[in-house]
Structures are given as C-alpha cells and as structure tokens.
Scaffold this active site. Structure first.
Site, short mmCIF file in Angstrom:
data_model
loop_
_atom_site.label_atom_id
_atom_site.label_comp_id
_atom_site.label_asym_id
_atom_site.label_seq_id
_atom_site.Cartn_x
_atom_site.Cartn_y
_atom_site.Cartn_z
N SER A 578 26.21 44.76 44.41
CA SER A 578 27.49 44.88 43.53
C SER A 578 28.64 44.88 44.75
O SER A 578 28.53 45.28 45.87
CB SER A 578 27.77 46.32 42.78
N TYR A 591 27.46 55.67 42.27
CA TYR A 591 27.27 54.30 42.15
C TYR A 591 27.61 53.55 43.43
O TYR A 591 26.59 52.60 43.92
CB TYR A 591 27.95 53.72 40.88
#
Length: 702
Positions: A578, A591
C-alpha cells in the site's frame, strides 16, 4: 467409469431434437453425440462425414459435396465451421494423379483444390477414406472395445467371431490415400458389410441417413464391448496379471504428490514451462498396481491417436524413488528422466528418415506411479489432461485385449512414422503461437476480492492458470464459477485459505502442486484495513493487522519460496502492499506499520531468491475504492471520519488529492502486478516498488 456395457449408457438419438434439421446440422448433431462419450472416441479423435447435395455457387447446378470433420477438430465440441467441404467429383478426379504409396503424401496437397464454397477449414488426412466409401454417411471412431479387438494378436479371427462376419477386417496401414483405395476395394469385394475394423486402429461404419449411421456405429461398439466383457468374465482372467500392490491411503498419496510433483515438473521443463495433471481413476490404479505393469507399458500404445498424444511409452517411477525426499529425490528423478530421454532419442535415431522433422521434446508425457496413479505433463493443463484421457483409453485396450487374447502394440517404425509424419508436423506448425503465460501457475491470495479477481483475470487472459485462495468460501465460489466459465475449468482452481494459519497456507500450496505441479507466481494480496487513533489502537487491533498483513504475507511467501526452490525454475513473488507502507496516514498506525513490514519482507525475499532466479517485487495501490472488499466494512466509515467527509465523497476525495487527479481501479493494480509476474516483461526486476496511486509526492520511493 467406462466399463458399462448397457446400450442405455451410450448416447441415444433424439428424434425430437433433430426434427427439422437440414443434412449439415444432422451431421453436426451426430458428430457431437458420438464425441460426447470417450468410450466411442477420444478428444480430437475420429471423424464423421456426410455426402450432401448442394447448389454450386459457381454453376448454380446441384452438386455432391463431402462434409467431413476438418483437421484438428474435436467431434464433441465442434460446430459447423469445423467441417471441411469438398466437391466429390473433384475428389474422385484425383485418382489418376495418384503415383503410389511412396508418393501418397502429395495427395494431401491436392485437397485444397477440391474445396467447396471457399471453405477455409483444412481437410484432414482421413478425407480420402471417407470419400472412397460409397455410403452417404460414414463414421470413423476409436472405441476402446473395438481397438482392443484390433490390437489383439489374432485380431482378424476374433473380429469375425465377434461380429459374425458382418464386419470386415483390414491390416494396419497408415491413414491416407492408399488406405482409402484399399478400403473401397475391400468394401466392393465384400458387399453387405456393416463396417470394417482396421488392425491396431479403429472402426469404419456407415449408413444411408445420419440416424441409421449413428445407430449402426453405436450398436457395433456396444456389441464389441459386451462380447469382450462376457469373455473376460467367463475366463475368470486376472486383469493385468493380478494385483501386486494396493493404492496408498488418500493422506499418504496427497503428501507424497505435494513433495514429488514440483520436483518432477521442474526437471521436465528444460526451459519450457509445463503443467501436470493427476489421474487416480479406478482404471489407472488397477493398471499401475498390477503385476504386468512393466511389460505391458513397454509394449506401447496401438491406436495412432493414442501415441500422438502420449508418446509411444510412459515412464514408470518406482516407489523407491518417489519415497525419497530433498536432494536424494531430485537426483533419483534426474537419473530416471535422463534415461528416458536417452531411450527416446535412441528410438528417434533408429527410426528417423531423411525427411523426418527434428527430434522433439524427449521428456515423457505419461508418468506412472505405482500405488498412486498417473501424472501427465504437457505445455498446458488441457493438453496434459487430454493426454491422460488418451492413456486411459490405452489402458482399457490393453486390459480387454490381454484378457481374451494377447495385446500387441504397433511396430516401432510404424509408430515413429505416425509420430513424425510430415503431415502431422505441418499440423503442429499451423498451431497459433502460445500466449505468454501458457504453462505458468499463479496463486493469488485474497482472490475473491476485487483486486484479486482483476489480477487473476489478467493472468488468465494471457493463458496462465490461477489458484484462487481466499478465506470467504461464498465469495470464492462465485468468483471461481465466473472465471472458470470465462476462461475454462482447466485453468482455474479455488481453495479456502486462512493466511494466518500455517497449516491452511501449506495445504493451499499442496493443492496447487497436486492440481498443476506447482506455483510460478505468488500474488500476496489478502488484506484488511483498519483505522484508529493511536490511543484507541488496541493490542487486538494491532495483532490482527500484523497477523494478516505481516505474518500472513510471510507464510504464503515462505511456502511459495519453498515450492519454487523445489521446482528449480525461478519464480515471481508480488506483494500487494500500500501507499501506506511508504507514508503514514492519520489514524491508521496498525495498518501502516504492517504494510511497511510487507515491503521490507519483499526485499528479504528478493535478496535470498536472486541466486535461485526467484524475483520479489511490490505493488503499492492507494484508494482503490470501486470493487475493493476492504471498503465494504468499517474502513469506509473510518477513513471518511478521519478526513471529515461523507462516505459518498471518498472516491472524489482520493481522486482529487492525487497529482494526476485520477481514480485508481482494480484493473490498474492488475496491470502493475502482471508486469512483475511476467518473465517476458520484468525478468531483470527484483526488489522494486511500483506505486499505483495516481501520484502522491509523499509516497515517492526516492
């Protein structure tokens, strides 16, 4: 199974379904019906024809046209465009041009000159056989029962006994113009026949209508199979000499194959990726566990359609070899394969002619594993599966022939002349160039999500095979069904996998090995998303992110690495991380930290994988909202709250904050992933990061 002898078990003609059909569609119906049963003919084998009176587009007169299955077609799946159409008067006019058996191949060159109505479907080498017979409808099938009779030492006498003289018999002769002339002469000399058995080959049968031809063909096949079964049972023969061993239990077989097949696949590749297919049917297990396995396998197959797909002989891997592990297993398999290649090369050198095509791949196609089953190996999954089906036909033939008489294979030179026939070589040369991912296998975690599905679709579109792994059984079933329908069942498998569970991950890779032989590409894509301020980030939330996004990526990466190392043919690992792995986002500590771990993990795999040809790279998406499963839960609300906007404004928010002012879609991630997965595009790329975020200055890699 293919052992039933009841006529009801064979396809039946449906008058209602054929009502109103013209002659061409009746031929197609008959062909599809015959091709639907592998006991009648194998995939791609056999051919059908009809002589149809049609208007000549040149003269306007009515002329007789031969409709016959074209080169390379399959009866069970063909459509009208699969038939060649040729003027019968022109085919009959070829006879004065025939210069004898030594020149018969040149007769094939005349067939395009006989084409009716500019049909582009190439005529097959069996066209002269159909043209030579005077019947309106002709079938040429390769039924197991009839080939068993055709492959017996006393085939001619047994043919007379089985059919009470209603079916003729001719000795083996390679298909072509000469055989067509001999068929016509034999038929003229024996009026009233229902068909002719060709020694070592198959059956010709006929009728004056599509229906009577079909019913005659099926009746003859049933008669042969019934006779064989009755005589085998009456003689109380021990099939294949009786059992020598028993099959391994499912668990032991599974574990052995998971260890064996990646090594076997890698050693057989020799620079060309291949896929495996496993067959553990009762017919196969009976054969590989039999006392007569070795002598029967050594005789080779009889029907030319069989050994064109399977090579003349299989390789037998003894249990003493496949029971080994690690380097010892690889060494023993290497020795076996080298011996097979040497034997095959010697066969080529003994039999080659001045005009023979060059030696082809000398590796085995059929590999027999006592106590386990049969593995077939080819350039793609469908070809491997079909080769296995052909060898099951050969097993059925050997079983029935040996139970009644004595099975005999084709003489070696005859077999070679079929395998390396220039006309067969020309057919191979006409095949389209394979797509770049043919022979490659990708395992995609998170395969039921939008990004996972897009990645799988991209790989499948270019000819690859995909194992979809996902924890969501219902979503997985839906995606599997859609992809299998779009790209063929041979190319797609689905396995429920929890990437946080070591046993579940190992089982997923074992499944890939058993289904295809191993994995060449790992796309680690399973994921979640969460948001919370630091003081609200619980240990449970932290651990959940680490478990799925860090530990999960490690587990699937490790198992992929082990399998790729066993194959010895390199590989590609692509981690879908990501933008958050490069730059932190507000209120997403757990995250972001886990995504950063994925990036560093990929670098470690790249470092250790380089000496093995295993590449590892990262694709960093950002804000893939449409089609992405992570936006269907709390993540959407959490990110909207963190940015003080409504959920319906998220896509526009992320688009407008990008430098390019563009939204990012699953297909965009799929293209980037494909680049790293594809050897022909990125063979020299490892340890790299590709951002697919429409531009984010803070996430620049340098």
């Amino acid at each position: 199974m293919r052992t039933s002898t009841s006529i009801q078990s064979f396809p039946r003609w449906d008058d209602a379904a054929t009502a109103g059909m013209d002659d061409a569609h009746l031929l197609l119906y008959r062909s599809n019906l015959l091709g639907s049963d592998l006991r009648i003919t194998n995939y791609g084998g056999g051919n059908t024809s009809a002589k149809i009176w049609q208007k000549d587009p040149l003269s306007g007169d009515t002329t007789e046209v031969l409709w016959v299955k074209g080169s390379g077609g399959d009866l069970g799946s063909m459509r009208l465009d699969g038939f060649s159409t040729l003027y019968m008067d022109k085919l009959r006019g070829l006879k004065p041009l025939y210069r004898g058996q030594a020149h018969e191949d040149e007769m094939v060159d005349y067939l395009p000159h006989c084409t009716f109505n500019l049909n582009t479907r190439a005529a097959s080498i069996d066209t002269p056989l159909h043209a030579s017979l005077p019947y309106a409808h002709v079938d040429h099938m390769h039924p197991d029962g009839v080939i068993a009779i055709a492959a017996m030492a006393n085939s001619e006498a047994i043919t007379r006994q089985v059919f009470d003289g209603s079916v003729g018999w001719m000795p083996w002769l390679r298909p072509g113009y000469e055989l067509g002339q001999q068929l016509a002469a034999y038929n003229d000399a024996h009026p009233g026949l229902l068909g002719i058995v060709l020694g070592g080959h198959g059956l010709f049968s006929w009728g004056e209508s599509a229906k009577t031809c079909f019913e005659n063909t099926v009746a003859l096949i049933e008669r042969a199979q019934t006779w064989l079964t009755e005589h085998r049972l009456a003689r109380k023969v021990q099939v294949f000499g009786g059992a020598r061993s028993v099959a391994l239990a499912d668990g032991a077989r599974h574990a052995t194959l998971a260890r064996l097949l990646p090594v076997l696949r890698g050693l057989s590749a020799q620079g060309v990726p291949k896929l495996l297919h496993l067959n553990v049917s009762p017919e196969v297990l009976e054969f590989v566990n039999a006392k007569d396995l070795e002598p029967l396998a050594a005789l080779g197959t009889s029907c030319p359609d069989h050994f064109l797909r399977t090579k003349i002989r299989p390789l037998i891997v003894p249990e003493t070899v496949y029971a080994l592990e690690g380097a010892a297993l690889k060494t023993a398999l290497s020795t076996l394969l080298a011996s097979y290649r040497a034997d095959y090369t010697a066969y080529y050198e003994r039999c080659k002619r001045a005009t023979s095509p060059a030696l082809r791949d000398a590796n085995p196609v059929v590999i027999l594993l006592p106590r386990i089953g049969m593995v077939t190996i080819a350039k793609d999954k469908a070809t491997a599966r079909i080769a296995g089906e052909f060898y099951v036909n050969a097993i059925n033939v050997m079983r029935e022939a040996n139970a009644v008489d004595q099975y005999v294979g084709l003489p070696e030179q005859e077999a070679f002349d079929i395998e390396y026939w220039l006309l067969e070589e020309a057919k191979l040369q006409r095949l389209p160039r394979p797509k770049p991912m043919v022979g490659k296998v990708a395992l995609v975690t998170g395969g039921a999500g939008g990004i996972g599905q897009a990645i799988a679709t991209r790989i499948l579109t270019d000819g690859g095979c995909v194992v979809l792994a996902d924890i969501d059984q219902q979503a997985l079933n839906t995606v599997y069904t859609d992809l299998a329908k779009a790209h063929g069942k041979d190319h797609v498998r689905a396995v429920v996998c929890d990437v946080t569970d070591e046993a579940s991950v190992i089982a997923a890779f074992d499944r890939a090995a058993i289904e295809f032989g191993g994995v060449d590409i790992l796309v680690s894509n399973a994921g979640i998303a969460s948001a919370a301020a630091i003081e609200d980030t619980t240990l449970a939330l932290w651990n959940r992110n680490q478990s799925i996004l860090a530990t999960g990526y490690f587990l699937v990466g490790r198992e992929a690495f082990k399998q790729m190392k066993a194959q010895g043919t390199g590989g590609s690992i692509v981690m879908i991380a990501s933008k958050n792995g490069m730059v932190a986002s507000n209120q997403a500590t757990a995250y972001c930290a886990a995504k950063a771990a994925e990036i560093q993990l990929s670098r470690s795999f790249a470092l250790e994988g380089a000496p093995l040809g295993i590449r590892s790279n990262v694709v960093n998406p950002d804000a893939v909202i449409r089609g992405s499963k992570i936006w269907t839960g709390k993540w959407s609300k959490e990110r909207a709250a963190a940015n003080n906007i409504g959920e319906d404004e998220l896509e526009a928010f992320y688009r407008d904050r990008s430098m390019l002012k563009r939204s990012v879609f699953p297909q965009d991630i799929a293209e980037a992933t494909y680049f790293f997965a594809a050897e022909h595009l990125s063979a020299k790329s490892t340890g790299n990061i590709l951002n697919v975020d429409a531009g984010n200055l803070a996430a620049f890699t340098r």
